[in-house]
Design a protein around this motif. Structure first.
Motif, mmCIF file in Angstrom:
data_model
loop_
_atom_site.group_PDB
_atom_site.id
_atom_site.type_symbol
_atom_site.label_atom_id
_atom_site.label_comp_id
_atom_site.label_asym_id
_atom_site.label_seq_id
_atom_site.Cartn_x
_atom_site.Cartn_y
_atom_site.Cartn_z
ATOM 1 N N ALA A 92 0.824 -1.214 0.000
ATOM 2 C CA ALA A 92 0.000 0.000 0.000
ATOM 3 C C ALA A 92 0.856 1.261 0.000
ATOM 4 O O ALA A 92 0.324 2.369 -0.127
ATOM 5 C CB ALA A 92 -0.922 0.004 1.221
ATOM 6 N N GLY A 93 2.169 1.106 0.176
ATOM 7 C CA GLY A 93 3.069 2.254 0.167
ATOM 8 C C GLY A 93 3.224 2.939 1.511
ATOM 9 O O GLY A 93 3.744 4.051 1.584
ATOM 10 N N PHE A 94 2.791 2.278 2.603
ATOM 11 C CA PHE A 94 2.850 2.889 3.939
ATOM 12 C C PHE A 94 4.123 2.547 4.706
ATOM 13 O O PHE A 94 4.494 3.251 5.636
ATOM 14 C CB PHE A 94 1.651 2.466 4.778
ATOM 15 C CG PHE A 94 0.328 2.994 4.283
ATOM 16 C CD1 PHE A 94 0.244 4.106 3.469
ATOM 17 C CD2 PHE A 94 -0.846 2.372 4.641
ATOM 18 C CE1 PHE A 94 -0.964 4.587 3.025
ATOM 19 C CE2 PHE A 94 -2.073 2.847 4.205
ATOM 20 C CZ PHE A 94 -2.127 3.952 3.390
ATOM 21 N N VAL A 95 4.759 1.441 4.356
ATOM 22 C CA VAL A 95 5.928 0.960 5.091
ATOM 23 C C VAL A 95 7.055 0.683 4.105
ATOM 24 O O VAL A 95 6.812 0.231 2.994
ATOM 25 C CB VAL A 95 5.576 -0.334 5.877
ATOM 26 C CG1 VAL A 95 6.813 -0.999 6.440
ATOM 27 C CG2 VAL A 95 4.593 -0.031 6.994
ATOM 28 N N GLU A 96 8.260 0.956 4.559
ATOM 29 C CA GLU A 96 9.453 0.642 3.769
ATOM 30 C C GLU A 96 10.319 -0.323 4.556
ATOM 31 O O GLU A 96 10.415 -0.225 5.785
ATOM 32 C CB GLU A 96 10.263 1.920 3.492
ATOM 33 C CG GLU A 96 9.515 2.942 2.689
ATOM 34 C CD GLU A 96 10.267 4.267 2.593
ATOM 35 O OE1 GLU A 96 11.215 4.503 3.385
ATOM 36 O OE2 GLU A 96 9.888 5.075 1.736
ATOM 37 N N ARG A 97 10.930 -1.240 3.843
ATOM 38 C CA ARG A 97 11.920 -2.137 4.435
ATOM 39 C C ARG A 97 13.274 -1.713 3.900
ATOM 40 O O ARG A 97 13.452 -1.587 2.699
ATOM 41 C CB ARG A 97 11.624 -3.578 4.042
ATOM 42 C CG ARG A 97 10.412 -4.165 4.729
ATOM 43 C CD ARG A 97 10.224 -5.602 4.264
ATOM 44 N NE ARG A 97 9.314 -6.323 5.126
ATOM 45 C CZ ARG A 97 8.168 -6.861 4.706
ATOM 46 N NH1 ARG A 97 7.780 -6.740 3.455
ATOM 47 N NH2 ARG A 97 7.405 -7.512 5.549
ATOM 48 N N VAL A 98 14.201 -1.475 4.813
ATOM 49 C CA VAL A 98 15.542 -1.056 4.405
ATOM 50 C C VAL A 98 16.574 -1.961 5.060
ATOM 51 O O VAL A 98 16.363 -2.465 6.162
ATOM 52 C CB VAL A 98 15.819 0.427 4.776
ATOM 53 C CG1 VAL A 98 14.905 1.360 4.005
ATOM 54 C CG2 VAL A 98 15.655 0.657 6.258
ATOM 55 N N VAL A 99 17.674 -2.158 4.384
ATOM 56 C CA VAL A 99 18.756 -2.984 4.912
ATOM 57 C C VAL A 99 19.402 -2.258 6.079
ATOM 58 O O VAL A 99 19.677 -1.053 6.012
ATOM 59 C CB VAL A 99 19.784 -3.294 3.801
ATOM 60 C CG1 VAL A 99 20.969 -4.081 4.358
ATOM 61 C CG2 VAL A 99 19.129 -4.055 2.661
ATOM 62 N N SER A 100 19.653 -3.007 7.143
ATOM 63 C CA SER A 100 20.304 -2.449 8.323
ATOM 64 C C SER A 100 21.720 -2.008 7.970
ATOM 65 O O SER A 100 22.439 -2.728 7.280
ATOM 66 C CB SER A 100 20.352 -3.500 9.432
ATOM 67 O OG SER A 100 21.195 -3.074 10.472
#
Length: 161
Positions: free
Chosen positions: A81-89
């Motif tokens: 939905a475009g509300f959360v992003e996952r990013v590499v630590s």
């Protein structure tokens, strides 16, 4: 529900019952204000991420008292939905960190504005003195709830009724 008179010092059971009724009514009012494309569980995820930016999936699952697979599915839908992003630590390339996207932050801001509009309409119908009493009571409630939410032990003698 109308409470016509309180004893001088209402019992915790009575206050808990009235507070639970108020919370249920808030849910009804907020439901009217919501055109949310997110479920209640997904909203909880957004609220946690708002306050714990960059946590990993396991920490989020623990915060929600859920399992990592279930939490991962919630995050999948929120990411779609475009509300959360996952990013590499930055410290461990195998670990993903979760954060709200700009769209997620805008969604929460809009949701809060609509909820507050519903609350303002209700509060406008209350006498000013009762609004002051409500504000004072809610302030004390928030302090006690925050302490309990953070595993603190509320000091029952620190506030007077």
């Amino acid at each position: 529900m109308t409470v016509t008179a309180f004893r001088h010092r209402p019992e915790p059971d009575e206050v808990a019952r009235v507070t639970a009724t108020a919370a249920e009514l808030l849910e009804v009012l907020w439901g009217r204000a919501s055109t949310a494309p997110a479920s209640a569980s997904q909203l909880r995820v957004l609220f946690v991420l708002e306050h714990q930016e960059g946590i990993n999936l396991r920490t989020l699952a623990d915060s929600l008292a859920s399992t990592p697979p279930s939490t991962s599915r919630l995050c999948d839908r929120l990411q779609a939905a475009g509300f959360v992003e996952r990013v590499v630590s930055p410290t461990d390339r195998r670990e993903l960190r979760l954060r709200l996207s700009g769209r997620g932050r805008a969604f929460l801001a809009d949701l809060r504005e609509r909820r507050e509009a519903e609350l303002r309409a209700v509060l406008a119908g209350m006498p000013a003195g009762k609004r002051v009493a409500l504000l004072e009571g809610l302030d004390a409630f928030c302090d006690a709830a925050t302490a309990r939410a953070h595993d603190g032990v509320p000091d029952s003698g620190s506030r007077t009724a």
